[in-house]
Design a protein around this motif. Sequence first.
Motif, mmCIF file in Angstrom:
data_model
loop_
_atom_site.group_PDB
_atom_site.id
_atom_site.type_symbol
_atom_site.label_atom_id
_atom_site.label_comp_id
_atom_site.label_asym_id
_atom_site.label_seq_id
_atom_site.Cartn_x
_atom_site.Cartn_y
_atom_site.Cartn_z
ATOM 1 N N GLY A 176 0.778 -1.233 0.000
ATOM 2 C CA GLY A 176 0.000 0.000 0.000
ATOM 3 C C GLY A 176 0.805 1.276 0.000
ATOM 4 O O GLY A 176 0.254 2.359 0.234
ATOM 5 N N ARG A 196 -6.781 1.502 0.772
ATOM 6 C CA ARG A 196 -6.299 0.808 -0.418
ATOM 7 C C ARG A 196 -6.414 1.730 -1.632
ATOM 8 O O ARG A 196 -7.459 2.356 -1.864
ATOM 9 C CB ARG A 196 -7.118 -0.463 -0.658
ATOM 10 N N CYS A 211 -8.803 6.150 -3.645
ATOM 11 C CA CYS A 211 -8.863 5.061 -2.670
ATOM 12 C C CYS A 211 -10.296 4.573 -2.496
ATOM 13 O O CYS A 211 -11.228 5.095 -3.105
ATOM 14 C CB CYS A 211 -8.276 5.522 -1.344
#
Length: 331
Positions: A176, A196, A211
């Motif tokens: 990440g 994420r 995200c």
Amino acid sequence: MTTRTFGAVSTLTFLFLASCGPSPAKPLSATARFVEGASAGYHSTGRAVLFGDSLIVPVEGSIVSLSLPGLEPEWRYDAPTDKGWQCVYVGPAGDNIVCVFQSMAGDLTVRLDNRGREILKNHNEKMGSLPKTYSGKIYRVEGESVFVEEKKFAVPLSLPMIEINGGNIYTVTVEGEIQARNESGDLLWGAKLISRTNNLKAFSWGVVALCENETIALDQATGSVLWSKPIRATCQPVELGGKLIIAYDKGLMALDRKGDMVYAIDLECQPIFISAAPDGIAAICTGKLVTMDLKLTKISEFVAPDGANQVEFFPGGMVVSGYSQRVFVAE
């Protein structure tokens, strides 16, 4: 006397014809008055791309070039039929076109000239990210390697996404972390995000991470967070008049460099693609094509063709592609 008269008439005729010659190309515009023009029925299997005066459309195992604004077929390239290749990407690379075909056999990357003639072809049994083309070069990430044309350098195991702008290459590790590198592979900075990252969009001033439930802007030089918004972007953002345009579940908003909202519009539908012209923007929603000015004020609205999933501006019009293609001509 006859000769002189003929010369005078010829000169006048030349001047008249010159004054009545082809008018200058119309500019890119989102605020023009549009009327529906030509249509074509190619079911695109990837994002179409503008290339000169043409629209290049990936269609299953082929690439088709259509003229603009007439959408007349110009040329077609067919991949080999032995592996079940399907085209998933086309993009310009200088005067050439790069296309990627995928199947269970991996990736097939083909470079074509501007008439669709094959220049080179490379089969990779491993699937990497879809390539990005920037300043005539091809970039892609594959596992623990980033490729810049034929050169490569090592990176931590990364997700299949890559962005390039202003000499920075952006990738996302499986842990990440967004990483920025130069073309030699030197790490410039890393930014670990909690959310994420589903996609990236790079600009001259930084990179925007799309995200799961937020949108985060990172500084180009340091990777520090410029701003974060609890917005789930529904497609890649674009720049318009110095503002960042973000699409969310029912409309668009324009943010300044500090992340403050300046303009917004409720489209009563979820945008799935946005495209900018110098004077405004167009958005594709389910069943709608909407154009707006720099302040996101609605200018026009059309019924979008079934399956439309992108819109692009070209001089004198805009073209929609997806399950089919349709041109809207500026009057």
